[in-house]
Motif scaffolding. Structure first.
Motif, PDB file in Angstrom:
ATOM      1  N   ILE A   2       0.854  -1.177   0.000  1.00 40.54           N
ATOM      2  CA  ILE A   2       0.000   0.000   0.000  1.00 40.54           C
ATOM      3  C   ILE A   2       0.895   1.234   0.000  1.00 40.54           C
ATOM      4  O   ILE A   2       1.799   1.353   0.836  1.00 40.54           O
ATOM      5  N   PHE A   3       0.659   2.132  -0.931  1.00 42.62           N
ATOM      6  CA  PHE A   3       1.393   3.390  -1.043  1.00 42.62           C
ATOM      7  C   PHE A   3       0.416   4.489  -0.683  1.00 42.62           C
ATOM      8  O   PHE A   3      -0.645   4.612  -1.301  1.00 42.62           O
ATOM      9  N   ARG A   4       0.746   5.293   0.337  1.00 47.99           N
ATOM     10  CA  ARG A   4      -0.199   6.309   0.794  1.00 47.99           C
ATOM     11  C   ARG A   4       0.534   7.442   1.490  1.00 47.99           C
ATOM     12  O   ARG A   4       1.727   7.340   1.784  1.00 47.99           O
ATOM     13  N   MET A   5      -0.222   8.505   1.760  1.00 44.74           N
ATOM     14  CA  MET A   5       0.302   9.616   2.543  1.00 44.74           C
ATOM     15  C   MET A   5       0.524   9.130   3.977  1.00 44.74           C
ATOM     16  O   MET A   5      -0.294   8.386   4.521  1.00 44.74           O
ATOM     17  N   ALA A   6       1.617   9.574   4.569  1.00 37.17           N
ATOM     18  CA  ALA A   6       1.902   9.214   5.956  1.00 37.17           C
ATOM     19  C   ALA A   6       0.919   9.914   6.887  1.00 37.17           C
ATOM     20  O   ALA A   6       0.514  11.045   6.640  1.00 37.17           O
ATOM     21  N   THR A   7       0.556   9.226   7.949  1.00 35.67           N
ATOM     22  CA  THR A   7      -0.275   9.805   9.003  1.00 35.67           C
ATOM     23  C   THR A   7       0.589  10.007  10.245  1.00 35.67           C
ATOM     24  O   THR A   7       1.712   9.493  10.325  1.00 35.67           O
ATOM     25  N   ARG A   8       0.069  10.719  11.211  1.00 38.45           N
ATOM     26  CA  ARG A   8       0.810  10.936  12.459  1.00 38.45           C
ATOM     27  C   ARG A   8       1.193   9.615  13.106  1.00 38.45           C
ATOM     28  O   ARG A   8       2.258   9.493  13.710  1.00 38.45           O
ATOM     29  N   GLU A   9       0.343   8.613  12.973  1.00 34.34           N
ATOM     30  CA  GLU A   9       0.638   7.303  13.566  1.00 34.34           C
ATOM     31  C   GLU A   9       1.855   6.648  12.912  1.00 34.34           C
ATOM     32  O   GLU A   9       2.510   5.798  13.520  1.00 34.34           O
ATOM     33  N   ASP A  10       2.178   7.048  11.687  1.00 37.59           N
ATOM     34  CA  ASP A  10       3.344   6.495  10.983  1.00 37.59           C
ATOM     35  C   ASP A  10       4.651   7.173  11.390  1.00 37.59           C
ATOM     36  O   ASP A  10       5.732   6.667  11.065  1.00 37.59           O
ATOM     37  N   LEU A  11       4.571   8.302  12.067  1.00 39.44           N
ATOM     38  CA  LEU A  11       5.773   9.096  12.325  1.00 39.44           C
ATOM     39  C   LEU A  11       6.878   8.312  13.029  1.00 39.44           C
ATOM     40  O   LEU A  11       8.039   8.366  12.584  1.00 39.44           O
ATOM     41  N   PRO A  12       6.622   7.560  14.100  1.00 33.49           N
ATOM     42  CA  PRO A  12       7.717   6.793  14.705  1.00 33.49           C
ATOM     43  C   PRO A  12       8.359   5.785  13.735  1.00 33.49           C
ATOM     44  O   PRO A  12       9.579   5.620  13.737  1.00 33.49           O
ATOM     45  N   ALA A  13       7.561   5.164  12.889  1.00 36.42           N
ATOM     46  CA  ALA A  13       8.109   4.211  11.922  1.00 36.42           C
ATOM     47  C   ALA A  13       8.960   4.911  10.870  1.00 36.42           C
ATOM     48  O   ALA A  13      10.016   4.401  10.467  1.00 36.42           O
ATOM     49  N   VAL A  14       8.524   6.082  10.424  1.00 40.63           N
ATOM     50  CA  VAL A  14       9.314   6.857   9.460  1.00 40.63           C
ATOM     51  C   VAL A  14      10.628   7.283  10.107  1.00 40.63           C
ATOM     52  O   VAL A  14      11.705   7.142   9.503  1.00 40.63           O
ATOM     53  N   LEU A  15      10.569   7.780  11.323  1.00 40.44           N
ATOM     54  CA  LEU A  15      11.790   8.186  12.019  1.00 40.44           C
ATOM     55  C   LEU A  15      12.706   6.990  12.269  1.00 40.44           C
ATOM     56  O   LEU A  15      13.934   7.130  12.216  1.00 40.44           O
ATOM     57  N   ALA A  16      12.138   5.817  12.501  1.00 46.54           N
ATOM     58  CA  ALA A  16      12.954   4.605  12.664  1.00 46.54           C
ATOM     59  C   ALA A  16      13.698   4.284  11.369  1.00 46.54           C
ATOM     60  O   ALA A  16      14.871   3.895  11.391  1.00 46.54           O
ATOM     61  N   ASP A  58      -1.559  -5.174   4.862  1.00 45.47           N
ATOM     62  CA  ASP A  58      -2.590  -4.798   5.834  1.00 45.47           C
ATOM     63  C   ASP A  58      -2.355  -3.401   6.414  1.00 45.47           C
ATOM     64  O   ASP A  58      -3.130  -2.942   7.251  1.00 45.47           O
ATOM     65  N   GLY A  59      -1.301  -2.740   5.957  1.00 48.20           N
ATOM     66  CA  GLY A  59      -1.034  -1.375   6.389  1.00 48.20           C
ATOM     67  C   GLY A  59      -0.406  -1.261   7.761  1.00 48.20           C
ATOM     68  O   GLY A  59      -0.185  -0.163   8.249  1.00 48.20           O
ATOM     69  N   ALA A  60      -0.089  -2.383   8.390  1.00 49.22           N
ATOM     70  CA  ALA A  60       0.408  -2.353   9.763  1.00 49.22           C
ATOM     71  C   ALA A  60       1.880  -1.958   9.860  1.00 49.22           C
ATOM     72  O   ALA A  60       2.273  -1.269  10.797  1.00 49.22           O
TER      73      ALA A  60
END
Length: 151
Positions: A2-16, A58-60
């Motif tokens: 799944i390719f999508r805009m990042a949400t606030r919930e994704d921020l820790p994963a992006v920073l990781a 599943d987007g997890a």
């Protein structure tokens, strides 16, 4: 995937992903500071910026990310250019085509917005990344310079 805009919930994963490109960092170990919160909010509020993620089906789990910034200019016959930054694929998922897919989707987004060019910079030490970008058709056309500003 799944390719999508990042949400606030994704921020820790992006920073990781940005924390260490050579190993998998557990997003639960990331402490998001106030400056990172502000930067993420500013990206989301700016119509010329997008923080994009690639997740499993599943987007997890966030498997990759990149930031696209659309820059207006007089070159390219007045067409915007897209600047790609913060490109990462999770270390344990590299080599399977996810990076190529992520970059293709980013180029498609730029094309849909009418951009005439996609550009990026890459640290000179990241030779594997340079080979990857060249395989995708990116050309080494310019020499880049950066000036770090002290606050």
């Amino acid at each position: 995937m799944i390719f999508r805009m990042a949400t606030r919930e994704d921020l820790p994963a992006v920073l990781a992903l940005l924390a260490d490109e050579d190993r998998v960092v557990d997003p639960a170990s990331i402490v998001v500071d106030e400056a990172q919160e502000r930067a993420f909010a500013a990206i989301g509020a700016d119509a010329r910026n997008e923080m994009l993620v690639l997740t499993d089906d599943d987007g997890a789990a966030v498997l990759g990310c990149l930031q696209l910034t659309y820059i207006p200019g007089l070159g390219q016959n007045g067409r915007d250019r897209a600047l790609v930054e913060a490109v990462r694929i999770r270390a344990d998922r590299r080599g399977g085509g996810l990076g190529a897919e992520l970059m293709k989707l980013a180029a498609d987004r730029a094309r849909e917005r009418g951009c005439g060019l996609v550009q990026l910079t890459s640290n000179k030490r990241r030779t594997a990344a340079h080979r990857f970008y060249e395989r995708l058709g990116f050309a080494r056309s310019h020499e880049g310079f950066k000036l770090h500003l002290e606050s």
